[in-house]
Scaffold this active site. Structure first.
Site, PDB file in Angstrom:
ATOM      1  N   ILE A 181      13.590  26.199 -32.783  1.00 34.99           N
ATOM      2  CA  ILE A 181      14.699  25.510 -32.311  1.00 34.99           C
ATOM      3  C   ILE A 181      15.461  26.292 -31.299  1.00 34.99           C
ATOM      4  O   ILE A 181      15.689  27.570 -31.332  1.00 34.99           O
ATOM      5  CB  ILE A 181      15.718  25.476 -33.597  1.00 34.99           C
ATOM      6  CG1 ILE A 181      15.386  24.997 -34.927  1.00 34.99           C
ATOM      7  CG2 ILE A 181      17.063  24.725 -33.303  1.00 34.99           C
ATOM      8  CD1 ILE A 181      14.714  23.555 -34.995  1.00 34.99           C
ATOM      9  N   LYS A 182      15.841  25.626 -30.279  1.00 36.54           N
ATOM     10  CA  LYS A 182      16.283  26.229 -28.843  1.00 36.54           C
ATOM     11  C   LYS A 182      17.613  26.460 -29.061  1.00 36.54           C
ATOM     12  O   LYS A 182      18.503  25.491 -29.349  1.00 36.54           O
ATOM     13  CB  LYS A 182      15.806  25.593 -27.719  1.00 36.54           C
ATOM     14  CG  LYS A 182      14.207  25.543 -27.400  1.00 36.54           C
ATOM     15  CD  LYS A 182      14.060  24.146 -26.285  1.00 36.54           C
ATOM     16  CE  LYS A 182      14.356  24.733 -25.045  1.00 36.54           C
ATOM     17  NZ  LYS A 182      13.893  23.625 -23.932  1.00 36.54           N
ATOM     18  N   ILE A 183      17.965  27.791 -28.960  1.00 39.06           N
ATOM     19  CA  ILE A 183      19.357  28.073 -29.204  1.00 39.06           C
ATOM     20  C   ILE A 183      19.866  28.841 -27.845  1.00 39.06           C
ATOM     21  O   ILE A 183      19.142  29.739 -27.468  1.00 39.06           O
ATOM     22  CB  ILE A 183      19.922  28.830 -30.309  1.00 39.06           C
ATOM     23  CG1 ILE A 183      19.676  28.256 -31.720  1.00 39.06           C
ATOM     24  CG2 ILE A 183      21.359  29.162 -30.293  1.00 39.06           C
ATOM     25  CD1 ILE A 183      19.864  28.783 -33.044  1.00 39.06           C
TER      26      ILE A 183
END
Length: 383
Positions: free
Chosen positions: A140-142
């Site tokens: 998950i890209k944060i």
């Protein structure tokens, strides 16, 4: 394939991932071909490629139509489309994930860029995406914003794999690394396992050179011919700052993984948070199209490349081991020189601007993607 530099890069401890994903790439078999012939071992998705795919071909039409009939909103249709692609890509990369012991074989999906300044909603969306996709090898890209760092720490503490994106300054990279460490420490304190949690810190490159080069060009326009030494110094810096910045960050990376705090986690099974070089397509045609590949090869790193750069790299990259550590002292001096009187480039200001621009550059294609889905839904809706 034996002469493909990408396979040699892998021997030197760096993984090559591709920065592009759409359904046609999956269904045509091209993705599997890229794995076999180009040695890619992971992939990152982005709204820009999805928007193009939704607008320009019919591969998503049946699912969009089904979403319309099911009464789904635009955002729900979007998630149903992208989640399916991410799951399928994860399944294709699963053998690499297993063979690498959970180091490679990851597929990345980003939370909405509109949440970049909202810690709690970022955490909530990261949880929801991770559970819905339900694959061990999804990232998950944060974003690495002030609000993103506590979200990263929380997500890691909950066992969510995180690709920390939009990192520009060395300081922001260090923040991202310690957020990962704190998240792991929280899990250990809670008696939870950490050996299957992974993270990468995505450090952006070409955008730095573009912005710094523009500032240099503005300075060059203002100085006269009597200041030839100043002009020479300015010209020497063009196209050099991003790689210097990355090399300095890599030195901080080494310090962190050698710290007592991380060593204690490693004894519990923690994985190293690898540094990932992002934004690696060269924007200036005067520069080599593989400059961000050639100069940053090193252990425990990833380089994520768009398809054109992958082909360029396979054709003519000039690879050698551990180049990321060459002239590290010179790299530090390059960054320090930016603030000197004859250069006058504010490093902190440049990096802060890049973060804000980066959020906007992520948000625009995301909004374009949602609009493309809306337009496609209107085309497919019976009158």
């Amino acid at each position: 394939m034996a002469n493909n530099p990408i396979f040699k890069i892998k021997e030197y401890g760096q993984s090559i991932w591709m920065d592009y994903l759409d359904r046609q790439l999956i269904e045509s078999g091209e993705l599997k071909n890229k794995i076999e012939t180009r040695g890619i071992s992971g992939i990152t998705s982005n709204p820009k490629s999805f928007a193009k795919a939704v607008s320009n071909n019919r591969v998503y039409d049946s699912d969009i139509e089904a979403g319309i009939k099911g009464g789904k909103s635009t955002s729900e249709i979007y998630e149903s489309l992208i989640f399916e692609d991410i799951r399928n890509a994860c399944d294709i990369f699963r053998p690499i994930y297993d063979e690498s012991g959970g180091t490679d074989g990851f597929v990345s999906i980003e939370v909405s860029p509109h949440l970049a300044r909202d810690t709690q909603r970022t955490v909530e969306e990261a949880r929801r995406f991770f559970r819905a996709i339900d694959r061990d090898n999804v990232f998950i890209k944060i974003p690495g914003t002030k609000e993103g760092f506590p979200a990263i720490e929380q997500a890691i503490s909950e066992g969510i794999n995180v690709n920390i994106t939009l990192l520009f300054s060395v300081e922001s990279y260090v923040e991202s690394a310690w957020a990962y460490v704190r998240g792991l420490e929280a899990r250990v304190a809670a008696g939870k396992p950490i050996e299957n949690i992974a993270s990468v810190a995505s450090f952006f490159l070409s955008r730095i050179d573009t912005k710094v080069d523009n500032r240099i060009d503005e300075r060059l326009k203002r100085i006269g011919t009597e200041e030839l030494n100043e002009e020479a110094r300015l010209r020497e810096l063009k196209g050099k700052v991003a790689i210097a910045n990355a090399k300095v960050a890599y030195q901080r990376f080494k310090e962190i993984i050698e710290s007592d705090r991380f060593k204690a986690l490693a004894e519990q099974g923690a994985n190293i948070q690898r540094v990932l070089w992002a934004s690696t397509s060269t924007k200036n045609p005067d520069y080599s199209d593989v400059m961000y590949v050639n100069e940053l090869i090193g252990p425990n790193t990833v380089n994520t490349l768009p398809p054109d750069t992958i082909e360029a790299c396979a054709d003519h990259a000039d690879v050698a081991p551990n180049r990321v550590e060459t002239e590290a002292d010179k790299a530090q001096k390059t960054l320090e020189s930016l603030g000197e009187p004859d250069i006058q480039i504010d490093y902190d200001q440049v990096m802060a601007e890049l973060v804000e621009e980066g959020i906007e550059k992520f948000a625009k294609p995301f909004d374009s993607l949602m609009k493309s889905i809306e337009e496609k839904a209107e085309q497919l809706t019976p009158v």
